[in-house]
Design an enzyme around this catalytic site. Structure first.
Site, PDB file in Angstrom:
ATOM      1  N   THR A 198      -3.411  -5.484   1.096  1.00 46.17           N
ATOM      2  CA  THR A 198      -2.804  -4.160   1.227  1.00 46.17           C
ATOM      3  C   THR A 198      -3.583  -3.307   2.227  1.00 46.17           C
ATOM      4  O   THR A 198      -3.003  -2.432   2.870  1.00 46.17           O
ATOM      5  CB  THR A 198      -2.744  -3.444  -0.136  1.00 46.17           C
ATOM      6  N   PHE A 214     -16.602  23.087  13.753  1.00 44.10           N
ATOM      7  CA  PHE A 214     -17.494  23.301  12.608  1.00 44.10           C
ATOM      8  C   PHE A 214     -18.801  22.583  12.887  1.00 44.10           C
ATOM      9  O   PHE A 214     -18.863  21.356  12.877  1.00 44.10           O
ATOM     10  CB  PHE A 214     -16.864  22.791  11.311  1.00 44.10           C
ATOM     11  N   HIS A 228      -8.316  18.345   4.664  1.00 44.71           N
ATOM     12  CA  HIS A 228      -9.058  17.579   5.660  1.00 44.71           C
ATOM     13  C   HIS A 228      -8.179  16.537   6.347  1.00 44.71           C
ATOM     14  O   HIS A 228      -7.361  15.868   5.717  1.00 44.71           O
ATOM     15  CB  HIS A 228     -10.245  16.881   5.007  1.00 44.71           C
ATOM     16  N   GLN A 233     -13.900  29.926   6.683  1.00 38.79           N
ATOM     17  CA  GLN A 233     -14.303  31.243   6.179  1.00 38.79           C
ATOM     18  C   GLN A 233     -14.020  32.333   7.209  1.00 38.79           C
ATOM     19  O   GLN A 233     -13.526  33.416   6.869  1.00 38.79           O
ATOM     20  CB  GLN A 233     -15.792  31.240   5.820  1.00 38.79           C
ATOM     21  N   LYS A 286       0.867  -1.188   0.000  1.00 44.01           N
ATOM     22  CA  LYS A 286       0.000   0.000   0.000  1.00 44.01           C
ATOM     23  C   LYS A 286       0.896   1.228   0.000  1.00 44.01           C
ATOM     24  O   LYS A 286       1.696   1.430   0.919  1.00 44.01           O
ATOM     25  CB  LYS A 286      -0.896   0.011   1.230  1.00 44.01           C
TER      26      LYS A 286
END
Length: 306
Positions: free
Chosen positions: A57, A168, A262, A234, A12
């Site tokens: 993997t 958030f 992220h 923002q 992997k």
């Protein structure tokens, strides 16, 4: 004519992992890109389709994340040794004869912020804001029509991260919404910033000190990112642009492009491990792209929208 299966290996590649240490108010992070490749008795996997000797993997990926939690990451070399030894020595039936672990480590430096009474309570004790080591790219565009100048400078590829003080939640939800509300998350972005100067070069107007201006704008962008308790990227964008305009009189407009890099918590429960906001999968695609301009009142924005 007979055909012979030659050298082969599998694994992997590019497991992006961020390990956060929260043992004190000064967080520590390790940011790695780990690729695993195994050699061994894999002839049947190729020749007959039997997977009896195949370690998936996906398992190698899970091992990387689980080991980051169980053993920590003191160094890339030590972590690689640990993984390689495990895959060769501990894999069932001894079918793995060799392992290659390739690791890229991305360094981070703490963002330095001055003492300021405007910061949130306790922020002077929290070491959670980082800037990626390495030189960002400085940019500028100068337009001149024979009468006046327009100068737009900037930077790109400035990667920053807050390991806490970001939330958030409270957003619109409909039948397609799966995102879970977050009350303590990693906030990371790769800053592209452009700023327009009030300099026009007419009537013997002196030029700004361009180098000092660049360093100071960069400094204020970083400090605003570090000092803002963020409820959205923002909000952070607006704080960064405002900080520059409040402190650099030569700048009239700031435009920012902030991709939300992220970081998703890895589910370690299948391995009997609790992930207490420590081990993350760092995704490079897809990403939220937050863009916006902050300018002085009465100024007509001149920086083009991408």
């Amino acid at each position: 004519m007979a055909h012979v299966l030659g050298q082969n290996q599998y694994g992997k590649a590019e497991n992006r992992i961020v390990r956060v240490y929260r043992d004190s108010t000064r967080h520590e992070i390790k940011d790695l890109n780990v690729s695993v490749s195994l050699r061994g008795e894999f002839e049947d996997v190729h020749l007959t389709g039997s997977n009896a000797n195949c370690l998936p993997t996906d398992t190698t990926k899970n091992t990387v994340y689980a080991f980051a939690k169980e053993h920590g990451i003191e160094s890339a070399e030590g972590f690689g040794v640990l993984l390689a030894r495990h895959f060769v020595d501990d894999t069932e039936r001894g079918v793995v004869h060799g392992a290659r672990i390739r690791i890229e480590e991305y360094g981070w430096e703490r963002i330095r912020t001055p003492d300021s009474s405007s910061r949130f309570i306790g922020s002077e004790e929290v070491g959670h804001s980082f800037v990626r080591k390495g030189q960002e790219v400085r940019t500028t565009e100068v337009l001149y029509d024979g009468d006046r100048f327009r100068v737009v400078s900037g930077l790109k590829d400035l990667v920053v991260m807050n390991t806490t003080n970001s939330e958030f939640w409270g957003y619109i939800k409909d039948r397609y919404t799966t995102l879970q509300e977050a009350y303590d998350r990693i906030l990371a972005t790769q800053v592209t910033a452009r700023w327009a100067f009030g300099f026009h070069g007419r009537d013997d107007q002196p030029e700004p000190n361009w180098n000092r201006s660049y360093q100071q704008v960069r400094r204020h962008l970083l400090e605003a990112f570090a000092e803002t308790y963020s409820y959205s990227l923002q909000q952070t964008l607006h704080a960064m642009g405002t900080r520059v305009l409040n402190n650099r009189a030569e700048v009239d407009e700031v435009r920012l492009e902030l991709p939300n890099k992220h970081h998703f918590l890895v589910d370690l429960e299948p391995f009997g491990l609790k992930n207490d906001n420590e081990v993350y999968y760092a995704a490079d695609r897809m990403y939220g792209l937050i863009e916006g301009t902050v300018h002085r009142e009465g100024v007509t924005p001149v920086i083009p929208v991408a």
